[in-house]
Design a protein around this motif. Sequence first.
Motif, PDB file in Angstrom:
ATOM      1  N   GLU A  31      -9.792  -3.197   0.596  1.00 36.23           N
ATOM      2  CA  GLU A  31     -11.179  -2.778   0.427  1.00 36.23           C
ATOM      3  C   GLU A  31     -12.128  -3.960   0.271  1.00 36.23           C
ATOM      4  O   GLU A  31     -13.319  -3.855   0.584  1.00 36.23           O
ATOM      5  N   ARG A  61       0.375   0.560   7.277  1.00 30.66           N
ATOM      6  CA  ARG A  61       0.470   1.733   6.405  1.00 30.66           C
ATOM      7  C   ARG A  61       0.450   3.022   7.225  1.00 30.66           C
ATOM      8  O   ARG A  61       1.263   3.932   7.005  1.00 30.66           O
ATOM      9  N   ASN A  96       0.499  -1.129  -5.439  1.00 37.39           N
ATOM     10  CA  ASN A  96      -0.385  -0.255  -4.669  1.00 37.39           C
ATOM     11  C   ASN A  96      -1.845  -0.566  -4.954  1.00 37.39           C
ATOM     12  O   ASN A  96      -2.677  -0.637  -4.037  1.00 37.39           O
ATOM     13  N   ARG A 119       0.814  -1.220   0.000  1.00 34.49           N
ATOM     14  CA  ARG A 119       0.000   0.000   0.000  1.00 34.49           C
ATOM     15  C   ARG A 119       0.849   1.272   0.000  1.00 34.49           C
ATOM     16  O   ARG A 119       0.408   2.311  -0.497  1.00 34.49           O
ATOM     17  N   GLU A 153      -3.695  -1.751   7.131  1.00 30.99           N
ATOM     18  CA  GLU A 153      -3.941  -0.326   7.331  1.00 30.99           C
ATOM     19  C   GLU A 153      -3.178   0.211   8.538  1.00 30.99           C
ATOM     20  O   GLU A 153      -2.727   1.361   8.540  1.00 30.99           O
ATOM     21  N   THR A 156      -4.618  -2.137  -2.359  1.00 29.32           N
ATOM     22  CA  THR A 156      -5.872  -1.423  -2.099  1.00 29.32           C
ATOM     23  C   THR A 156      -7.080  -2.324  -2.340  1.00 29.32           C
ATOM     24  O   THR A 156      -8.040  -2.317  -1.557  1.00 29.32           O
TER      25      THR A 156
END
Length: 377
Positions: A120, A265, A112, A104, A262, A116
């Motif tokens: 998601e 990141r 990337n 990410r 996440e 993602t």
Amino acid sequence: MLKIWRNRTLRGTLIQGLVLLGTVALFASFVLTARENLVSQGIATGFGFLERSTGWPINFSLIEVSDRSPYSRMLLAGFLNTIYVGLLGLAAATLTGLVVGMMRISSNLVLNILGTIFVETFRNVPLILQVIFWYALLTHLPPPRGAIDLAGVGFLSNRGLMLPAPALSAMDLAILALGLLGVLFSARRMGGTRSGLTWVLGLGALAALFTVLLLTGRAPDMPLVSIPELRGLRFVGGLTVKPEFAALLIAIMMFGGAYVAEIVRGGFLSVDRGRLEAAKALGLSSWQIMRFVHIPLAIRAMLPALTNQYIWLMKATTLGVAIGYPDYFMVVSTSINQSGQTIELLLLLMGGFLAINYVIGGIMNTINARLAIKGRS
């Protein structure tokens, strides 16, 4: 008395003592009222039922159990099953989240986008739906006679994944796991150049211990490695990974990995760019900046959120009841239906998860305290 009340410290202590006393009295009244109501309805109370035979089996256990096992042993089996799938799920989710999180923040557009899409997709689908999806997928594989052959050493069917396994008992595996934890702790304590020697000696000792357990911890006619074989409509020998276990593990890995990604990141992006530029100005290479500056600072930012996520994922193992995985929650639920000891079993259920999550929280908080920058709160 008036002077004591004017003293702020004594007044605060007295008020806290009164609140604590009132809380204990209220809890005791609830317990006594519940006990009186149960006795009036002819419902037995206490934990004596733990020594009674259950009369029902479970399809997966790390220890030997049968339909004649007492409730205490069956609850222990469910408790160990929860710890087993939970720890493996946390490890798998962490590795998955680390890889996806690095994707990410990568400057590579393809990586990337793939990262993602992963986040998601798996973050926005409820975990219980993912558990049911993977279970349906695994149980729709070919039957044993049409199992997928994995290079002659393993098989994949709707009964699970069959793999070769060394002839070691659960106790032997537990001894090896404790030995590995000892090596990790010793290497961390030694540090510096001595940690390399500790790793070599520790892994050598583990290899010797593994050989001794493999040679002595089995029957004389038992092979060193058990290979799965098809006999009739089922496989015998080897290690069988049940679909219920695999589906729950994969779901926790994917769902938890999306959230951990996440967190990873966010941890890397939270590092002040000025510190990275300062490290570059000092002449450090890109790898040295990543190793000595970026990663340590990012880990410090990740740990509080990771602690919360780990505890949540451990509690999410209770969703295994939807597909028949005999975790602690499922065993307790079945025990309530069979024995009627609702309050006692719910107390055991809450106590078990409190113990597991307090240990996880304590370990993570200790790591956080050790890695915290000194002189800052």
